[in-house]
Scaffold this active site. Structure first.
Site, PDB file in Angstrom:
ATOM      1  N   TYR A 117       0.798  -1.226   0.000  1.00 46.58           N
ATOM      2  CA  TYR A 117       0.000   0.000   0.000  1.00 46.58           C
ATOM      3  C   TYR A 117       0.835   1.283   0.000  1.00 46.58           C
ATOM      4  CZ  TYR A 117      -3.543  -3.441   1.076  1.00 46.58           C
ATOM      5  OH  TYR A 117      -4.347  -4.532   1.025  1.00 46.58           O
ATOM      6  N   PRO A 130     -11.202   0.081  -2.762  1.00 48.80           N
ATOM      7  CA  PRO A 130     -12.467  -0.478  -3.257  1.00 48.80           C
ATOM      8  C   PRO A 130     -13.659   0.446  -3.009  1.00 48.80           C
ATOM      9  CG  PRO A 130     -11.288  -2.041  -1.854  1.00 48.80           C
ATOM     10  CD  PRO A 130     -10.658  -0.689  -1.646  1.00 48.80           C
ATOM     11  N   HIS A 353      -7.369   1.305   1.358  1.00 42.91           N
ATOM     12  CA  HIS A 353      -7.163  -0.097   1.700  1.00 42.91           C
ATOM     13  C   HIS A 353      -6.070  -0.359   2.740  1.00 42.91           C
ATOM     14  CE1 HIS A 353      -7.839  -4.229   0.986  1.00 42.91           C
ATOM     15  NE2 HIS A 353      -8.098  -4.182  -0.298  1.00 42.91           N
ATOM     16  N   SER A 564     -12.078 -11.403  -5.434  1.00 40.85           N
ATOM     17  CA  SER A 564     -12.267 -11.452  -3.991  1.00 40.85           C
ATOM     18  C   SER A 564     -13.731 -11.696  -3.665  1.00 40.85           C
ATOM     19  CB  SER A 564     -11.831 -10.115  -3.391  1.00 40.85           C
ATOM     20  OG  SER A 564     -11.812 -10.220  -1.998  1.00 40.85           O
TER      21      SER A 564
HETATM   22  N1  COA Z   1     -20.830 -28.812   1.366  1.00 47.60           N
HETATM   23  C1  COA Z   1     -21.801 -28.036   1.878  1.00 47.60           C
HETATM   24  N2  COA Z   1     -21.586 -26.786   2.357  1.00 47.60           N
HETATM   25  C2  COA Z   1     -20.322 -26.289   2.266  1.00 47.60           C
HETATM   26  C3  COA Z   1     -19.275 -27.039   1.726  1.00 47.60           C
HETATM   27  C4  COA Z   1     -19.560 -28.374   1.263  1.00 47.60           C
HETATM   28  N3  COA Z   1     -18.616 -29.143   0.748  1.00 47.60           N
HETATM   29  N4  COA Z   1     -18.154 -26.308   1.785  1.00 47.60           N
HETATM   30  C5  COA Z   1     -18.490 -25.124   2.338  1.00 47.60           C
HETATM   31  N5  COA Z   1     -19.803 -25.119   2.656  1.00 47.60           N
HETATM   32  C6  COA Z   1     -20.564 -24.065   3.312  1.00 47.60           C
HETATM   33  C7  COA Z   1     -19.808 -23.484   4.493  1.00 47.60           C
HETATM   34  O1  COA Z   1     -20.058 -24.227   5.658  1.00 47.60           O
HETATM   35  C8  COA Z   1     -20.371 -22.079   4.565  1.00 47.60           C
HETATM   36  O2  COA Z   1     -21.636 -22.135   5.177  1.00 47.60           O
HETATM   37  P1  COA Z   1     -22.407 -20.813   5.727  1.00 47.60           P
HETATM   38  O3  COA Z   1     -22.999 -20.122   4.531  1.00 47.60           O
HETATM   39  O4  COA Z   1     -23.445 -21.395   6.600  1.00 47.60           O
HETATM   40  O5  COA Z   1     -21.386 -20.014   6.445  1.00 47.60           O
HETATM   41  C9  COA Z   1     -20.598 -21.725   3.121  1.00 47.60           C
HETATM   42  O6  COA Z   1     -20.713 -22.969   2.418  1.00 47.60           O
HETATM   43  C10 COA Z   1     -19.504 -20.891   2.506  1.00 47.60           C
HETATM   44  O7  COA Z   1     -18.277 -21.607   2.470  1.00 47.60           O
HETATM   45  P2  COA Z   1     -17.254 -21.423   1.264  1.00 47.60           P
HETATM   46  O8  COA Z   1     -17.999 -21.047   0.056  1.00 47.60           O
HETATM   47  O9  COA Z   1     -16.391 -22.635   1.181  1.00 47.60           O
HETATM   48  O10 COA Z   1     -16.416 -20.157   1.621  1.00 47.60           O
HETATM   49  P3  COA Z   1     -15.959 -19.494   2.967  1.00 47.60           P
HETATM   50  O11 COA Z   1     -17.108 -18.806   3.595  1.00 47.60           O
HETATM   51  O12 COA Z   1     -15.198 -20.461   3.781  1.00 47.60           O
HETATM   52  O13 COA Z   1     -15.012 -18.371   2.386  1.00 47.60           O
HETATM   53  C11 COA Z   1     -12.964 -17.397   1.632  1.00 47.60           C
HETATM   54  C12 COA Z   1     -13.851 -18.652   1.653  1.00 47.60           C
HETATM   55  C13 COA Z   1     -11.708 -17.685   0.884  1.00 47.60           C
HETATM   56  C14 COA Z   1     -13.712 -16.274   0.933  1.00 47.60           C
HETATM   57  C15 COA Z   1     -12.673 -17.020   3.113  1.00 47.60           C
HETATM   58  O14 COA Z   1     -11.955 -18.042   3.725  1.00 47.60           O
HETATM   59  C16 COA Z   1     -11.826 -15.777   3.248  1.00 47.60           C
HETATM   60  O15 COA Z   1     -10.621 -15.874   3.372  1.00 47.60           O
HETATM   61  N6  COA Z   1     -12.462 -14.592   3.264  1.00 47.60           N
HETATM   62  C17 COA Z   1     -11.775 -13.319   3.388  1.00 47.60           C
HETATM   63  C18 COA Z   1     -11.514 -12.746   2.015  1.00 47.60           C
HETATM   64  C19 COA Z   1     -11.130 -11.318   2.099  1.00 47.60           C
HETATM   65  O16 COA Z   1     -10.437 -10.876   2.989  1.00 47.60           O
HETATM   66  N7  COA Z   1     -11.634 -10.545   1.130  1.00 47.60           N
HETATM   67  C20 COA Z   1     -11.499  -9.132   1.111  1.00 47.60           C
HETATM   68  C21 COA Z   1     -10.307  -8.625   0.424  1.00 47.60           C
HETATM   69  S1  COA Z   1     -10.416  -6.862   0.329  1.00 47.60           S
END
Ligand code: COA
Length: 636
Positions: A117, A130, A353, A564
């Site tokens: 940054y 963003p 950011h 993202s």
């Molecule tokens: N079967 C059924 N459900 C599943 C599944 C499977 N195999 N795998 C995941 N799920 C469910 C999860 O339990 C979760 O349930 P919820 O909606 O009840 O919470 C949901 O599906 C979402 O999971 P998933 O899609 O795998 O993603 P996540 O929520 O774990 O997110 C990332 C993944 C990478 C986005 C997250 O780990 C992350 O790092 N986020 C931060 C990103 C960030 O900082 N962005 C901003 C940058 S400016």
């Protein structure tokens, strides 16, 4: 000419010169923080690990497979072997990093803020900060704008009370508690331009924390105290009165939209800034903005667009303001948090950011939106309030010239950005879950398919992964283009492949993505470790090892897809620009039954088109669902 770009820098392309000396204005984030439950929570978090050297390079080679040529990969393998040989430079740098990790709260975070940054010199607007678009609110005139803005301020102040009292509920990811530090960094803070490097100041930690916000209307800035003498926040009614006074005092646009200077290249702005604050009045006005809790932008109109283009236009408004003829001058883009409210019900935010990622900002905004929906409590103002103070600027002919130049540059930038926001309404997280797949992985694999259909090859793809399981953790990269995703996308439209085989490949691609995600969030991904090794070389004044000068490394960091996920309770979508001239920025908010996407590209690039990628994404998602529904699974 294109310089280094945000997510390229994030992955370590920036020159590491001068990285080791922390800027005096960037306070070690937790050192001055309050004691109490926040500190206890923070202390209980694990520290960010340094992954084993061999593990990272083995995974690096695997990650390169889908995106480099065979001969390039052979060459890289030789460089990697050389780098890792016993007693070699790799081991030395690894030991250095491990030492650093033993002596720091987080071996990466300070480096990261600098390199990703503060050393990054392209304008923050579009390239780094963003925007966030909220659903259109239920008002369409000045009165409505003011009333909504007043409620919004009250909502933020309620959230601020939770920050001040350290009562924000701890967040969890995969059952593990997350670092909450970013919540303490977003209010009362601002980026300060420098001649070669910027800084961030956080006034929340000062002995006299600010009690005011800044409001900008018709390009004119005002300082608005938002607390009564007894320390209670102003009520919505009081805030309405004050906002009306501000609007009355700034009925016509000011001659000089000084805020547009913050859209400039950072070196240019750094130089102008030094000139600007030589004048005492200007210095005081700038300080009032920097110290303020946040900035509220009461916007003028945006170009009229058909209803189906409304969200894309709103995204542009949040990301850059639409150019100098519209609202780009109605901002202070260095401010960490700017809320933006138009007269037509459009609202959202823009954030700088450096101090935080999207999720804490979105959590704050979710709270604020919820607050604005509550029925209003009627309080009549008790005591007369002081008139909000207009912030004056003395504009010299030189500064005037800089403003004109900034307008022109901003307009070029605005004209170059193509932004498409779409609501994918066929399904949301529900379908992937029903098929026992990770929704995020499903979307990322669909994006790989969309891209492959458009270009017939795979590209380096960046997805942000949270490192907040660790103290002061920020992000690492999920490399969404994998050998498994490549196998799937290549087979999908192949008429010689059976559907059962395609489903098998889809499942493998989704599992591979989710596995990489698990590695990334547990601090075992490759990109920040590679960056750390390169920074350590600079720290130890060792010349940059060949493995980092390799064309494969450059290819790995040329993210034509920069993506993202930013989920929220509110039906909003975050948006950002591409990070390479021939790339796309893709941000999405997967809701249960639909997905909001913001896709961006540059008009100056003939090869890219945001609308085409958005369309290809829709088709890929629909086609993947159809495949799953039409293909009986081998075993249920
Ligand atoms: N079967 C059924 N459900 C599943 C599944 C499977 N195999 N795998 C995941 N799920 C469910 C999860 O339990 C979760 O349930 P919820 O909606 O009840 O919470 C949901 O599906 C979402 O999971 P998933 O899609 O795998 O993603 P996540 O929520 O774990 O997110 C990332 C993944 C990478 C986005 C997250 O780990 C992350 O790092 N986020 C931060 C990103 C960030 O900082 N962005 C901003 C940058 S400016």
């Amino acid at each position: 000419m294109w310089g280094i770009c945000s997510r390229m820098v994030k992955a370590g392309v920036a020159k590491p010169g001068g990285l080791v000396k922390p800027c005096h204005l960037v306070k070690p984030v937790s050192a001055t923080r309050i004691t109490g439950r926040y500190l206890t929570h923070q202390k209980g978090l694990p520290t960010l690990p340094v992954p084993p050297l061999h593990q990272t390079f083995e995974r690096y080679i695997t990650a390169l497979e889908p995106i480099v040529e065979v001969d390039e990969l052979m060459h890289t393998k030789e460089l990697v072997n050389d780098f890792q040989k016993p007693g070699g430079v790799g081991e030395k740098l690894q030991r250095g990093l491990e030492r650093r990790a033993q002596n720091a709260e987080n071996w990466l975070s300070e480096w990261w803020v600098q390199v990703a940054y503060l050393d990054y010199r392209l304008p923050v607007v579009i390239h780094s900060s963003p925007g966030l678009v909220l659903p259109r609110m239920n008002f369409s005139d000045k009165q409505g704008q003011i009333r909504f803005a007043a409620k919004l301020i009250a909502g933020v102040l309620e959230f601020k009370t939770m920050i001040d009292n350290e009562t924000i509920p701890v967040e969890y990811l995969g059952g593990k508690p997350l670092c909450m530090n970013q919540y303490y960094e977003v209010l009362s803070s601002c980026r300060i331009p420098g001649l070669k490097r910027d800084a961030v100041v956080n006034h929340a930690k000062s002995s006299r924390p600010p009690k005011h916000i800044t409001v900008v209307h018709n390009f004119q800035f005002f300082m608005l105290d938002v607390y009564n003498r007894d320390g209670t926040p102003l009520t919505t009614e009081q805030l309405c009165v004050q906002l009306e006074r501000i609007c009355d005092a700034s009925l016509t646009p000011s001659a000089e939209p000084v805020g547009i200077l913050t859209t400039q290249h950072r070196d240019t702005w750094g130089k102008t800034y030094a000139d600007l604050i030589k004048d005492r009045t200007n210095k005081e006005s700038v300080l009032a903005i920097q110290r303020s809790i946040f900035t509220l932008c009461l916007d003028g109109p945006m170009p009229q667009v058909p209803e189906d283009a409304y969200r894309s236009c709103a995204a542009v408004q949040m990301l850059h303001g639409g150019g100098s003829l519209w609202n780009s001058g109605n901002r202070w883009f260095d401010k960490t948090l700017q809320f933006i409210v138009g007269e037509d019900g459009t609202c959202g935010a823009n954030y700088e950011h450096a101090p935080a990622e999207g999720p804490p900002i979105v959590a704050l905004i979710d709270h604020v939106v919820e607050y604005t929906r509550k029925p209003e409590m009627v309080h009549s103002p008790t005591v007369p309030l002081a008139t909000p103070q207009k912030l004056h600027f003395n504009i010299t002919p030189e500064i005037k010239k800089d403003i004109e130049e900034a307008k022109q540059k901003m307009n070029e930038l605005a004209n170059d950005l193509d932004m498409r926001v779409i609501v994918f309404s066929h399904f949301g997280k529900n379908i992937a879950k029903a098929h026992k797949m990770s929704p995020d992985a499903f979307i990322q694999v669909a994006l790989q398919l969309a891209y492959y259909r458009m270009y017939q090859h795979c590209c380096a793809t960046y997805e942000s992964a949270s490192l907040r399981m660790f103290r002061l953790g920020r992000t690492d990269t999920i490399r969404s283009a994998s050998s498994a995703s490549a196998a799937f996308v290549k087979s999908f439209d192949d008429p010689n492949k059976q559907n059962t085989e395609k489903v098998d490949l889809l499942e493998k691609a989704v599992v591979a993505h989710r596995s990489y995600t698990n590695l990334a969030i547990s601090g075992q991904a490759i990109d920040r470790h590679l960056l750390g090794l390169k920074m350590q070389a600079a720290e130890e004044k060792i010349s940059i090892p060949d493995v980092f000068k390799d064309p494969s490394y450059a290819k790995a960091l040329h993210y034509r897809l920069s993506t993202s996920q930013v989920p929220s309770k509110t039906d909003c979508v975050m948006c950002f620009g591409p990070v390479v001239p021939n790339g796309y920025g893709v941000c999405y908010n997967p809701m249960n039954d639909h997905i909001n996407f913001a896709v961006s590209s540059f008009n100056g690039c003939q090869e890219t088109n945001a609308a085409d990628l958005a369309q290809a994404m829709e088709s890929a998602l629909v086609d993947m669902r159809t495949l799953l529904e039409q293909t009986p699974r081998a075993k249920l």
